[in-house]
Design an enzyme around this catalytic site. Structure first.
Site, mmCIF file in Angstrom:
data_model
loop_
_atom_site.group_PDB
_atom_site.id
_atom_site.type_symbol
_atom_site.label_atom_id
_atom_site.label_comp_id
_atom_site.label_asym_id
_atom_site.label_seq_id
_atom_site.Cartn_x
_atom_site.Cartn_y
_atom_site.Cartn_z
ATOM 1 C CG ASP A 1 -5.724 137.146 11.843
ATOM 2 O OD1 ASP A 1 -4.527 137.175 11.506
ATOM 3 O OD2 ASP A 1 -6.127 137.549 12.950
ATOM 4 C CD GLU B 1 -2.943 137.517 7.895
ATOM 5 O OE1 GLU B 1 -2.061 137.864 8.700
ATOM 6 O OE2 GLU B 1 -3.903 138.241 7.593
ATOM 7 C CE1 TYR C 1 -2.602 139.183 3.813
ATOM 8 C CE2 TYR C 1 -0.848 137.580 4.123
ATOM 9 C CZ TYR C 1 -1.559 138.674 4.567
ATOM 10 O OH TYR C 1 -1.218 139.272 5.765
ATOM 11 C CG ASP D 1 -5.896 141.381 2.889
ATOM 12 O OD1 ASP D 1 -5.920 142.547 2.451
ATOM 13 O OD2 ASP D 1 -5.420 141.089 4.002
ATOM 14 C CG ASN E 1 -2.572 143.984 3.020
ATOM 15 O OD1 ASN E 1 -3.110 144.489 4.004
ATOM 16 N ND2 ASN E 1 -1.937 142.827 3.065
ATOM 17 C CG ASP F 1 -10.616 141.623 2.582
ATOM 18 O OD1 ASP F 1 -9.897 140.616 2.585
ATOM 19 O OD2 ASP F 1 -10.664 142.434 3.536
ATOM 20 C CG ASP G 1 -7.836 140.609 11.535
ATOM 21 O OD1 ASP G 1 -8.036 139.753 10.648
ATOM 22 O OD2 ASP G 1 -6.682 141.010 11.825
ATOM 23 C CG HIS G 2 -9.510 140.718 6.899
ATOM 24 N ND1 HIS G 2 -9.255 141.510 5.796
ATOM 25 C CD2 HIS G 2 -8.359 140.709 7.619
ATOM 26 C CE1 HIS G 2 -8.011 141.963 5.843
ATOM 27 N NE2 HIS G 2 -7.453 141.492 6.955
#
Length: 338
Positions: free
Chosen positions: A91, A117, A192, A231, A233, A303, A328-329
């Site tokens: 992030d 990211e 990502y 990630d 998503n 993830d 935040d991950h």
């Protein structure tokens, strides 16, 4: 930029957020606004019923936390792990470095570190990471059109046989979302995956991505088996997020995104975590910064390490390092015998 919001709008936004996260709301609303609030909530696509009033005197439920079990270092066919891969959506690479993310990496000490990211052009990468002697072979990809958007990286102790960027389609590759490294016995792909975005404005694009990315991975798999990490998503099943009922129409848990992941698995790939821990609940890798969701473990498992069938006999462990901070991950780690 500041936008003036009426008190009613503020209350509506607060209530909608609480419902999506699965938290109980104590936001007070005028009686005349309750009916309007329910209509607004339906327009945002949350698909949730109005929250019930919390009974007075009821103690809040203690969060159910996930404890990462001891690492398994041997595969089902009794081989010792000889490859360790870590993946982390940071992030924002520069902020993550300032939060001492590299200290954790040095303690974890993977053979390969994959980041998503990164939000950082190669020219702006901090020297703390570009000069890391532990990883002499470093590879970066970023968005061509938007600086500070998307981006992935791969840092290796051993030089890969070859490295490629993207999946061979310009509409996807311009966003800097994929790096593929070829090693002697497998491919490693870090990705990502694009988010369907608020209001699902990119859902159609995401569906196209899923088809094209699956085809790319299947073509690689015909050459040699692969590990996909990153990630992705999507929370695949209801067990993969705290509040499935309130998120069925939100990015990351739409039927279309979940079906895309199902089709990837049906193409011959395996979710390594669910292979080893099929019934493990409350195991998440992402928590929004808002409303103290991480401390309450109101999260999503976004993830993954996804493996070709040929690598499954060598799977030792698939870890969620949920105590590692800085994003935040949280990071995830794979132990593999290859």
């Amino acid at each position: 930029m500041h936008f003036g919001l009426c008190s009613f709008c503020v209350r509506v936004c607060a209530v909608s957020f609480f419902r999506v996260c699965g938290l109980k709301t104590t936001v007070n609303m005028p009686k005349r606004a309750k009916k309007n609030e329910e209509a607004v909530d339906g327009e945002t696509g949350n698909g949730t019923a109005p929250a019930k009033k919390e009974k007075k005197g009821k103690e809040p439920e203690a969060p159910i936390l996930y404890e990462d079990p001891p690492d398994k270092m041997t595969s089902k066919d009794d081989r010792a792990a000889n490859m360790k891969i870590t993946s982390w959506n940071v992030d924002g690479l520069r902020a993550w470095v300032k939060k001492n993310g590299l200290d954790w990496v040095r303690k974890e000490d993977p053979d390969v570190l994959c980041l998503q990211e990164t939000k950082c052009a190669e020219k702006a990468l901090p020297s703390d990471i570009t000069e890391m002697p532990e990883y002499p072979h470093k590879y970066w990809a970023g968005s061509e059109d938007k600086e500070g958007y998307s981006g992935v990286a791969m840092l290796c102790k051993t030089e890969p046989l070859s490295v490629t960027y993207g999946i061979g389609k310009e509409e996807h590759d311009k966003e800097g979302r994929v790096i593929t490294a070829e090693f002697p016995s497998f491919f490693l792909v870090t990705a990502y995956v694009p988010n369907a975005s608020r209001g699902l404005v990119r859902l159609d694009y995401r569906k196209t991505w899923d088809v094209d990315f699956r085809a790319y991975l299947s073509n690689l798999d015909q050459r040699k088996p692969l590990v996909l990490c990153g990630d992705l998503n999507v929370a695949h099943q209801e067990i993969d997020l705290k509040n499935p009922k309130g998120n069925r129409k939100n990015a990351g848990f739409t039927p279309e995104e979940r079906e895309g992941f199902t089709q990837l698995l049906e193409a011959g790939f395996t979710d390594s975590f669910r292979e080893l821990y099929p019934e493990q609940a409350n195991a998440y890798t992402f928590w929004t910064y808002m409303m103290n969701c991480r401390a309450k473990n109101v999260g999503w498992r976004l993830d993954y390490f996804v493996l070709s069938a040929a690598l499954l006999p060598g799977l030792c462990d698939s870890k969620i390092r949920n105590t590692a901070m800085g994003s935040d991950h949280c990071p995830i780690t794979l132990y593999l015998a290859v």
